[in-house]
Write a protein that holds these residues in place. Structure first.
Motif: not given
Length: 327
Positions: A158-160, A190-196, A209-212, A231-234
């Motif tokens: 799921y994406i919030a 969504l567009v390219k380079n969006t931080l989720l 739950i993570t960031q992408c 994302a960096k730091g995962t």
């Protein structure tokens, strides 16, 4: 030398009944390096499995299950099987006389080489195997191992975004990211380079739950797919859990393949081949000291392989045709 072009998508890597330290320590290191590695405990199903993967690399532990003469004939038989002759074979062993190893190397096709396990650390063995895999293109053009997702796999995502929750349908996953299908509403946002910042993944009993980062978005045949990179730091634990899930699924598929495989009941001790100017090497009978080596306890996971070095001088200078011990 073997000049066959390396496959684009890499090669599956098999170990037939590897020693304890390799199975429980070194194979895990190879998986961390993103090689697609499998263990075949019983050689009698190996040929049936390998016929499904003509570009595979297979390392055989020639100190288990069969005698040296039988292993010699087993390996040679691949050259006379149209579906197996493209498999890259290699051998590994400890406490085998150099004269016997030389007969394998000089008379058989072994693009996977010979890995001696005497007086060498697990780190050195890992480095040697990795080098062989790299030379033979085991990864192909890819850098990471991915799993193509099917409907029966316990994957949910799921994406919030904003104040809404969107469902993802997985296309494939890897330890660095996810390829997924997006529903129409989310594909318009969504567009390219969006931080989720809130991506929820559930793989079987494991969830996180993570960031992408949205790396790319593509539309084809009315469907929108997105490639999301972690994302960096995962945390490393997140990537390790994904990798473990991938290998668990792949291993289950291998076990299903083995269940449907035909058992190999060939007598490799008496096997003969068309005349090619080479004869099956003769081996001397094993000595009492050799039997002691055969029955030695496996190395503990934390034990260095070089601890077996003391017995090396006791190994016989040759081993022969009359040798029939199997393990």
């Amino acid at each position: 030398m073997f000049f066959r072009e390396n496959p684009i998508f890499g090669r599956k890597v098999f170990f037939i009944d590897p020693p304890y330290t390799i199975e429980h320590k070194i194979v895990e290191k190879l998986k961390e390096q993103e090689y697609e590695v499998y263990i075949l405990k019983d050689y009698t199903f190996a040929k049936s499995v390998l016929r499904n993967f003509e570009n595979a690399i297979c390392f055989i532990n020639i100190k288990q299950q069969l005698s040296l003469k039988e292993w010699y004939n087993y390996i040679k038989s691949f050259q006379y099987d149209d579906t197996l002759k493209s498999v890259f074979l290699g051998i590994m062993a400890s406490k085998v006389p150099e004269s016997s190893i030389e007969k394998f190397i000089m008379n058989l096709k072994l693009p996977g080489g010979y890995i001696g396990l005497d007086g060498i650390t697990p780190e050195e063995i890992t480095k040697k195997i990795s080098g062989i895999l790299e030379i033979n293109g085991a990864k192909g053009k890819r850098k990471y191992l991915s799993l193509t997702c099917s409907k029966d796999e316990a994957l949910t995502g799921y994406i919030a975004h904003g104040n809404k929750l969107f469902t993802m349908t997985f296309e494939n996953i890897s330890s660095i990211g996810i390829s997924c299908f997006l529903d129409n509403d989310l594909s318009k946002i969504l567009v390219k380079n969006t931080l989720l910042t809130n991506v929820s993944l559930s793989l079987g009993r494991w969830s996180v739950i993570t960031q992408c980062i949205v790396y790319s978005i593509n539309e084809m045949n009315g469907k929108t797919t997105a490639l999301l990179l972690f994302a960096k730091g995962t945390p490393k634990e997140t990537k390790d859990s994904l990798r473990k899930y991938i290998y668990d699924v792949l291993d289950k598929k291998l076990q299903q393949l083995i269940k449907g495989s035909t058992e190999d009941n060939e007598n490799y001790f008496t096997m003969t081949f068309p005349s090619d100017g080479q004869e099956t090497p003769d081996y001397n009978p094993p000595t009492e000291e050799d039997s002691e080596v055969e029955n030695a306890e496996p190395l503990d996971e934390e034990e260095d392989i070089e601890k077996t070095e003391e017995s090396e001088a006791k190994a016989p200078t040759e081993i022969t045709e009359e040798e029939t011990e199997t393990k």
